[in-house]
Write a protein that holds these residues in place. Structure first.
Motif, PDB file in Angstrom:
ATOM      1  N   GLY A 105       4.651   0.795   9.169  1.00 54.54           N
ATOM      2  CA  GLY A 105       3.472   1.646   9.149  1.00 54.54           C
ATOM      3  C   GLY A 105       2.355   1.132  10.030  1.00 54.54           C
ATOM      4  N   ALA A 106       1.451   2.056  10.346  1.00 53.99           N
ATOM      5  CA  ALA A 106       0.339   1.738  11.236  1.00 53.99           C
ATOM      6  C   ALA A 106      -0.488   0.572  10.717  1.00 53.99           C
ATOM      7  CB  ALA A 106      -0.541   2.982  11.412  1.00 53.99           C
ATOM      8  N   CYS A 107      -0.651   0.508   9.407  1.00 52.37           N
ATOM      9  CA  CYS A 107      -1.498  -0.547   8.850  1.00 52.37           C
ATOM     10  C   CYS A 107      -0.902  -1.923   9.075  1.00 52.37           C
ATOM     11  CB  CYS A 107      -1.674  -0.333   7.363  1.00 52.37           C
ATOM     12  SG  CYS A 107      -2.700   1.055   6.991  1.00 52.37           S
ATOM     13  N   GLY A 166       2.633  -1.606   4.300  1.00 44.87           N
ATOM     14  CA  GLY A 166       1.300  -1.061   4.127  1.00 44.87           C
ATOM     15  C   GLY A 166       0.198  -1.996   4.569  1.00 44.87           C
ATOM     16  N   THR A 167      -1.005  -1.636   4.109  1.00 42.62           N
ATOM     17  CA  THR A 167      -2.208  -2.341   4.504  1.00 42.62           C
ATOM     18  C   THR A 167      -2.238  -3.735   3.910  1.00 42.62           C
ATOM     19  OG1 THR A 167      -3.113  -0.193   3.949  1.00 42.62           O
ATOM     20  CG2 THR A 167      -4.644  -1.829   4.762  1.00 42.62           C
ATOM     21  N   ALA A 210       0.847  -1.192   0.000  1.00 42.06           N
ATOM     22  CA  ALA A 210       0.000   0.000   0.000  1.00 42.06           C
ATOM     23  C   ALA A 210       0.884   1.245   0.000  1.00 42.06           C
ATOM     24  CB  ALA A 210      -0.960  -0.016   1.187  1.00 42.06           C
ATOM     25  N   CYS A 211       0.325   2.367   0.459  1.00 38.80           N
ATOM     26  CA  CYS A 211       0.992   3.659   0.317  1.00 38.80           C
ATOM     27  C   CYS A 211       2.364   3.681   0.974  1.00 38.80           C
ATOM     28  CB  CYS A 211       0.112   4.777   0.854  1.00 38.80           C
ATOM     29  SG  CYS A 211      -1.278   4.280   1.842  1.00 38.80           S
ATOM     30  N   CYS A 212       2.579   2.949   2.055  1.00 37.51           N
ATOM     31  CA  CYS A 212       3.892   2.922   2.703  1.00 37.51           C
ATOM     32  C   CYS A 212       4.977   2.461   1.740  1.00 37.51           C
ATOM     33  CB  CYS A 212       3.874   1.980   3.900  1.00 37.51           C
ATOM     34  SG  CYS A 212       3.310   2.743   5.411  1.00 37.51           S
ATOM     35  N   GLY A 241       4.261   4.869  12.207  1.00 41.00           N
ATOM     36  CA  GLY A 241       4.181   6.021  11.318  1.00 41.00           C
ATOM     37  C   GLY A 241       3.118   5.788  10.279  1.00 41.00           C
ATOM     38  N   CYS A 242       2.677   6.869   9.663  1.00 44.88           N
ATOM     39  CA  CYS A 242       1.649   6.710   8.632  1.00 44.88           C
ATOM     40  C   CYS A 242       1.872   7.741   7.544  1.00 44.88           C
ATOM     41  CB  CYS A 242       0.250   6.835   9.201  1.00 44.88           C
ATOM     42  SG  CYS A 242      -1.052   6.692   7.980  1.00 44.88           S
ATOM     43  N   PRO A 243       2.774   7.517   6.627  1.00 41.18           N
ATOM     44  CA  PRO A 243       3.767   6.444   6.587  1.00 41.18           C
ATOM     45  C   PRO A 243       4.997   6.831   7.383  1.00 41.18           C
ATOM     46  CG  PRO A 243       3.947   7.792   4.636  1.00 41.18           C
ATOM     47  CD  PRO A 243       2.852   8.386   5.445  1.00 41.18           C
ATOM     48  N   PRO A 281      -5.758   2.938  10.272  1.00 45.77           N
ATOM     49  CA  PRO A 281      -7.083   3.548  10.170  1.00 45.77           C
ATOM     50  C   PRO A 281      -8.162   2.582   9.684  1.00 45.77           C
ATOM     51  CG  PRO A 281      -5.604   4.394   8.482  1.00 45.77           C
ATOM     52  CD  PRO A 281      -4.777   3.559   9.379  1.00 45.77           C
ATOM     53  N   PHE A 282      -7.747   1.447   9.147  1.00 46.31           N
ATOM     54  CA  PHE A 282      -8.730   0.516   8.578  1.00 46.31           C
ATOM     55  C   PHE A 282      -8.966  -0.678   9.487  1.00 46.31           C
ATOM     56  CE2 PHE A 282      -5.788   2.184   5.334  1.00 46.31           C
ATOM     57  CZ  PHE A 282      -6.614   3.161   4.833  1.00 46.31           C
TER      58      PHE A 282
HETATM   59  S1  SF4 Z   1       0.281   3.262   7.536  1.00 49.44           S
HETATM   60 FE1  SF4 Z   1      -0.552   5.031   6.444  1.00 49.44          FE
HETATM   61  S2  SF4 Z   1       0.843   5.328   4.700  1.00 49.44           S
HETATM   62 FE2  SF4 Z   1       1.183   3.256   5.493  1.00 49.44          FE
HETATM   63  S3  SF4 Z   1      -0.141   1.916   4.281  1.00 49.44           S
HETATM   64 FE3  SF4 Z   1      -1.278   2.502   6.118  1.00 49.44          FE
HETATM   65  S4  SF4 Z   1      -2.470   4.306   5.503  1.00 49.44           S
HETATM   66 FE4  SF4 Z   1      -0.835   4.023   3.976  1.00 49.44          FE
END
Ligand code: SF4
Lengths: 152, 192
Positions: B105-107, B78-79, B40-42, B136-138, B113-114
């Protein structure tokens, strides 16, 4: 052209389709389910709204709603937003895939996540969740999933 | 027997005697190759960590390897969605021992967040054993570099006497989850 003007023009042009005007943050045109395909045909052929960019399902306490965003690649302006109501029990609407091919995957997504059927869709199967998944996860009454993991 | 007895005098300045663990771990820690795999975004922060500005190669990481069979570190960047979970576990199972997992990352740590979504695994540590977590995010590339240095420290502290992977009967294969009607299910007939 404001949304109201668009609505007035469409309402005058297509007296055979009773339309409703929804005012609010996003002004929209309310269509009856049985008129949807007929109006869509006119919107594409006579009004040049040749691009259906998004189809969304909404879950309200008393009904489901499907929202269509239409754009024109030939003239400025848009989107024209159509809204259609569907029943709470066994929601079913006519498919517009034959008019805008972009509707194909979007209707599958609405079926997958919201559980609204589209009659006449060429291949109404799940698109995001896997085959064999039960329920429609974006419905408000979706009970949540139960997963088994190897570590807790 | 002392060092004096075993090493001839002319070799004293050239031969270096050290525990196997020390020299073995030094070599391993200095060339940890991550698998090229972003979920994912990370992943973008992971990619930028390999570029010249942050230069992951300074730490022996070289490129991200395009095959899990040439890698020993999985950066879960990432997620992890439930639909992706079987592939993540399968990639991990294909990596040769010794192998490490870094949750970025948090995911990857908790679902981020998910977490409460119907579609996201709440933390990759539900699927795989994780060695280092990077919050971190990210996370910024510096955090990822720091996490990799922490992993190096972990690797250097290992000893082959107790390492779970350095054993004849080592079997660290993780059962690949399957899609069930209400979410992920463990494969039938698995060991747990
Ligand atoms: S931690 Fe943030 S940046 Fe990383 S995958 Fe999750 S939503 Fe994306």
């Amino acid at each position: 052209m404001t949304a109201k003007e668009t609505f007035d023009r469409l309402a005058a042009k297509f007296p055979q389709f009773p339309l409703g005007y929804l005012e609010g943050k996003d002004t929209a045109i309310l269509v009856k389910g049985e008129n949807l395909v007929g109006l869509a045909q006119h919107m594409r052929d006579d009004e040049e709204y040749d691009y259906c960019s998004s189809i969304t399902g909404v879950d309200y306490p008393d009904r489901f709603e499907v929202v269509y965003h239409l754009y024109s690649t030939k003239k400025e302006g848009g989107p024209v937003i159509l809204k259609v109501h569907a029943e709470r029990e066994n929601p079913m609407l006519p498919s517009v895939v034959s008019i805008w091919p972009t509707a194909n995957w979007q209707e599958r997504e609405v079926w997958d996540l919201m559980g609204i059927r589209f009659s006449g869709h060429p291949n109404l199967t799940r698109i995001l969740m896997w085959e064999g998944f039960e329920g429609h996860p974006l419905r408000k009454d979706f009970p949540g999933s139960e997963d088994e993991y190897i570590f807790g | 027997m002392t060092q004096e007895d075993t090493v001839p005098p002319e070799l004293k300045r050239n031969v270096f005697i050290a525990p196997v663990d020390w020299i073995y771990n030094l070599g391993r820690a200095a060339s940890v190759w991550p698998v090229m795999f972003g979920v994912a975004c990370c992943a973008f922060e992971m990619i930028v960590t390999v570029t010249s500005r942050f230069d992951l190669a300074r730490f022996g990481m070289e490129f991200l390897r395009a095959s899990p069979r040439q890698s020993e570190l999985m950066i879960v960047s990432g997620t992890v969605t439930k639909k992706m979970a079987p592939q993540v576990v399968r990639l991990y199972d294909q990596m040769p021992e010794p192998k490490y997992v870094l949750a970025m990352g948090a995911c990857a740590i908790s679902g981020g967040p998910f977490k409460d979504g119907y579609n996201v695994v709440p933390g990759v540590d539900k699927l795989l054993p994780v060695n280092v977590y990077v919050p971190g995010c990210p996370p910024r590339p510096e955090s990822l570099l720091d996490a990799i240095l922490k992993l190096h420290k972990q690797i250097r502290a290992e000893t082959i006497r107790t390492s779970p992977w350095y054993r004849k009967d080592a079997d660290r294969e993780i059962p690949v989850p399957e899609y069930g009607p209400r979410g992920l299910v463990l494969p039938k007939g698995d060991k747990s």
